[in-house]
Design a protein around this motif. Structure first.
Motif, short mmCIF file in Angstrom:
data_model
loop_
_atom_site.label_atom_id
_atom_site.label_comp_id
_atom_site.label_asym_id
_atom_site.label_seq_id
_atom_site.Cartn_x
_atom_site.Cartn_y
_atom_site.Cartn_z
N ILE A 213 0.84 -1.20 0.00
CA ILE A 213 0.00 0.00 0.00
C ILE A 213 0.88 1.25 0.00
CG2 ILE A 213 -1.58 1.38 1.41
CD1 ILE A 213 -2.92 -1.22 2.27
N VAL A 214 1.88 1.26 0.86
CA VAL A 214 2.76 2.43 0.97
C VAL A 214 3.62 2.60 -0.27
CG1 VAL A 214 4.64 3.44 2.31
CG2 VAL A 214 2.75 2.31 3.49
N LEU A 215 4.13 1.50 -0.83
CA LEU A 215 4.95 1.60 -2.04
C LEU A 215 4.14 2.16 -3.22
CD1 LEU A 215 7.08 -1.68 -2.00
CD2 LEU A 215 7.90 0.67 -1.74
N LYS A 216 2.86 1.79 -3.29
CA LYS A 216 2.03 2.30 -4.38
C LYS A 216 1.65 3.75 -4.16
CE LYS A 216 0.08 -2.27 -5.42
NZ LYS A 216 -1.13 -3.13 -5.34
N LEU A 217 1.48 4.15 -2.89
CA LEU A 217 1.10 5.54 -2.59
C LEU A 217 2.27 6.49 -2.75
CD1 LEU A 217 -1.18 5.18 0.56
CD2 LEU A 217 -1.87 6.06 -1.67
N TYR A 218 3.45 6.08 -2.27
CA TYR A 218 4.61 6.99 -2.23
C TYR A 218 5.84 6.32 -2.84
CZ TYR A 218 1.45 8.75 1.37
OH TYR A 218 0.34 9.19 2.06
N PRO A 219 5.82 6.02 -4.13
CA PRO A 219 6.98 5.35 -4.74
C PRO A 219 8.18 6.26 -4.94
CG PRO A 219 5.35 5.87 -6.41
CD PRO A 219 4.73 6.25 -5.11
#
Length: 438
Positions: A213-219
């Motif tokens: 989730i975090v990698l997709k939100l803030y790559p």
């Protein structure tokens, strides 16, 4: 600097309380006819003491309590860091599913902030008369990124505790040959919130979903990418985590962490005169990425194949090339390459196509601490294997041209007591036609 004085010279609340308390005790002693010790610690009651002495003792006691609490929680003059730590503690006390729900809410929070921006009136202007439509969005995004980092840190700590508990449980069961659950170990090793283990793979899958989730939100943000990759590395050897990376690639594809590593390295290369701390953080991110990819492919040819297909080998080689004098990046990068290529003829061929032999030899020259892993990679590349995609004689010719003889001799001189390195080095030198003394 500490819990009493900040780095800019300002006095913190515990420091103020201690100073005020000391002053009040001094005033009380001045008004008392007894000596200092008798005034504070004598047999007289509180009512018989000067009120200033009582207040002074109260202030000092309260100040010391605050100082101890701040020291235990790791709170210092970095208010932002203190907020992060306190928020992380809050999420540690929540069930992992609730932490995951917090992360799932972030996209909706950011969407609400963006809608609020669109509704801002023209009267909301700055001094230059330009509408600052992004103020609320930037503030909300910054807050959400901090929340994401704290959630991932909390999950990492919970998962680390649970993995330790499992190891202790298995050790206890193997020693006692009993099926009883060792509650005494859980109570001793974890907080009350962590006393009972989750079902197998349950917490690891929660951690994996949270990290993605975090990698997709803030790559494109190093702090969030680093936290997500760290959490993924912690659960990389779990069977269900690996299965979802292959069978549910639309949600948990390996392209997501590899692309995040690639973007982070690109930002590092494009940075103009970066601060030393920023460079160190960027290198640490790449080290964690190499650790993640190597852990995913450990003892799994299917994962190794999938990682290389998703440019994982290219990403690791780029990290090695850019941070070729960084010991930790080189060590973990070479370890990841060994996991990709060990007895895997397809990945070996890809490594050779990427000029991997020359780059590995250069790392061996630049970072002597990496010789052990590098020697193992070179030995595996040069040995005879059936149905190799590139002839062994061609691989050996490339290795000799890349200066393999010298780096192998250096490794043998550096580790003369290592039977493995001496054996592998001797065989490589003989097989590639070395004419010097071995």
């Amino acid at each position: 600097m500490g819990v009493l004085v900040t780095s800019d010279g300002a006095i913190t609340l515990p420091g103020v309380l201690l100073l005020v308390g000391t002053g009040l005790i001094g005033v009380g002693q001045y008004r008392s006819s007894a000596d200092f010790v008798s005034t504070l610690f004598g047999d007289s009651s509180l009512l018989d003491r000067p009120i200033q002495s009582n207040l002074g003792l109260l202030f000092i006691a309260f100040g010391l309590i605050l100082a101890v609490v701040a020291n235990v929680l790791g709170v210092d003059d970095d208010s932002a860091g203190a907020d992060l730590r306190l928020t992380t503690v809050k999420y540690e006390m929540m069930p992992p599913t609730a932490v995951l729900d917090e992360l799932r809410m972030i996209p909706m929070t950011e969407e609400a902030a963006e809608n609020t921006n669109k509704g801002m009136k023209a009267t909301d202007r700055d001094t230059d008369g330009i509408i600052d439509d992004n103020r609320a969005t930037h503030a909300a995004r910054s807050k959400d990124m901090k929340t994401a980092i704290c959630c991932l840190s909390a999950l990492a700590r919970r998962c680390g505790k649970e993995q330790k508990q499992r190891q202790l449980r298995e050790q206890k069961l193997s020693e006692t040959k009993s099926d009883s659950y060792p509650l005494e170990i859980s109570v001793a090793e974890a907080s009350s919130a962590d006393r009972f283990l989750h079902e197998p793979h349950e917490l690891e899958k929660i951690c994996q979903e949270a990290a993605y989730i975090v990698l997709k939100l803030y790559p494109s943000t190093d702090a969030t990418v680093s936290s997500a990759i760290s959490l993924l590395a912690l659960v990389a050897k779990d069977e269900e985590v690996r299965r979802r990376c292959i069978e549910e690639a639309d949600k948990y594809g390996l392209n997501i962490p590899t692309n995040a590593m690639k973007l982070a390295l690109t930002r590092s290369k494009q940075a103009v005169d970066p601060a030393e701390d920023d460079e160190r953080f960027s290198a640490e991110l790449q080290r964690k990425g190499c650790l993640l990819l190597g852990a995913l492919s450990d003892n799994s040819k299917d994962m190794a194949t999938k990682i290389v297909d998703e440019d994982g080998l290219i990403v690791v080689m780029d990290a090695l090339d850019w941070y070729r004098c960084h010991e930790d990046v080189c060590n973990w990068g070479l370890w990841a390459i060994f996991q990709f290529c060990y007895e895997h003829k397809g990945n070996k061929a890809e490594l050779i196509k990427l000029d991997g032999i020359r780059k590995i030899c250069r790392v061996m020259n630049d970072v002597p601490e990496s010789l052990e892993v590098a020697i193992a990679i070179m030995f595996d590349l040069l040995r005879e294997m059936p149905e190799t995609l590139i002839s062994v004689s061609e691989i050996r010719r490339i290795a000799v041209g890349a200066g393999m003889h010298q780096v192998v001799r250096n490794a043998m001189d550096a580790f003369p007591s290592s039977n493995e390195i001496m054996m592998m080095g001797q065989q490589m030198l003989v097989a590639t036609g070395y004419r010097g003394e071995i």
